[in-house]
Design a protein around this motif. Structure first.
Motif, short mmCIF file in Angstrom:
data_model
loop_
_atom_site.label_atom_id
_atom_site.label_comp_id
_atom_site.label_asym_id
_atom_site.label_seq_id
_atom_site.Cartn_x
_atom_site.Cartn_y
_atom_site.Cartn_z
N ARG A 1 0.75 -1.17 0.02
CA ARG A 1 -0.03 0.04 0.13
C ARG A 1 0.71 1.31 -0.07
NH1 ARG A 1 -3.88 -0.46 4.57
NH2 ARG A 1 -4.88 -1.92 3.21
N ARG B 1 2.59 1.44 -3.49
CA ARG B 1 1.57 2.02 -4.42
C ARG B 1 1.58 3.52 -4.26
NH1 ARG B 1 -2.98 -0.42 -2.92
NH2 ARG B 1 -1.91 -2.33 -3.20
N ASN C 1 2.26 6.31 -6.95
CA ASN C 1 1.24 7.27 -7.68
C ASN C 1 1.55 8.57 -7.62
OD1 ASN C 1 -0.36 5.00 -8.52
ND2 ASN C 1 -1.42 5.07 -6.55
N ASN D 1 0.60 4.83 -16.54
CA ASN D 1 -0.61 4.13 -16.01
C ASN D 1 -0.94 3.01 -16.68
OD1 ASN D 1 -0.67 5.82 -13.43
ND2 ASN D 1 -2.02 7.29 -14.42
N HIS D 2 -1.32 3.14 -18.02
CA HIS D 2 -1.53 2.21 -18.80
C HIS D 2 -0.65 1.00 -19.38
CE1 HIS D 2 -5.62 3.33 -19.39
NE2 HIS D 2 -5.18 4.54 -19.27
N GLY E 1 -0.42 -0.63 -15.75
CA GLY E 1 -1.87 -1.01 -14.94
C GLY E 1 -2.13 -0.39 -13.66
N LEU E 2 -1.25 0.98 -13.48
CA LEU E 2 -1.48 1.55 -12.21
C LEU E 2 -2.80 2.39 -12.19
CD1 LEU E 2 2.25 2.96 -12.40
CD2 LEU E 2 1.25 1.00 -11.29
N ASN E 3 -3.08 2.79 -10.80
CA ASN E 3 -4.23 3.76 -10.82
C ASN E 3 -5.49 3.08 -11.15
OD1 ASN E 3 -2.89 5.64 -9.09
ND2 ASN E 3 -2.20 6.47 -11.05
N ASP E 4 -5.67 1.67 -11.26
CA ASP E 4 -6.74 0.96 -11.94
C ASP E 4 -6.88 1.03 -13.35
OD1 ASP E 4 -7.49 0.22 -9.19
OD2 ASP E 4 -8.51 1.83 -9.04
N SER E 5 -5.85 1.54 -13.96
CA SER E 5 -5.82 1.72 -15.47
C SER E 5 -5.85 0.26 -16.20
CB SER E 5 -4.89 2.59 -16.02
OG SER E 5 -4.81 3.63 -15.25
N GLU E 6 -6.42 0.16 -17.30
CA GLU E 6 -6.34 -0.94 -18.04
C GLU E 6 -4.92 -1.34 -18.51
OE1 GLU E 6 -8.11 -2.84 -22.07
OE2 GLU E 6 -8.90 -1.14 -21.35
#
Length: 105
Positions: free
Chosen positions: A33, A36, A40, A55-56, A59-64
């Motif tokens: 945690r 992360r 971020n 991010n993509h 796959g960070l910050n709930d990105s696909e």
């Protein structure tokens, strides 16, 4: 009785092992945690387009999670441009980490 003592010792060992596993899991969860949050925060200092790509790509910050090719198509760029932006962003993140480490000394 020796047999009874062995069974009791085995149960105690199993219970203590499970308790240690619980603490390890909690530490791992807390560490992940914190890590992360730090990632971020660091990504937040990047320019918008680099944030989006990092991010993509990871796959960070709930990105696909997306490939460079998918991002290039989506953003109207070449794969080389996405690759360059990704490398530049990773260099900035490494620099950010070095600066942060200097501040802790």
């Amino acid at each position: 009785d020796v047999g009874y003592d062995m069974v009791r010792a085995r149960k105690q060992y199993l219970v203590m092992g499970n308790i240690e596993d619980l603490f390890t899991d909690d530490r791992d969860i807390l560490f992940n945690r914190i890590l992360r949050e730090e990632i971020n925060t660091a990504v937040g200092y990047l320019p918008q387009h680099q944030q989006y790509i990092i991010n993509h790509r990871f796959g960070l910050n709930d990105s696909e999670l997306k490939s460079q090719s998918e991002l290039a198509h989506e953003l109207g760029l070449t794969v080389s441009q996405v690759s360059y932006a990704e490398r530049a962003a990773l260099r900035r993140l490494r620099k950010f980490e070095k600066i942060k480490a200097l501040g802790k000394k």
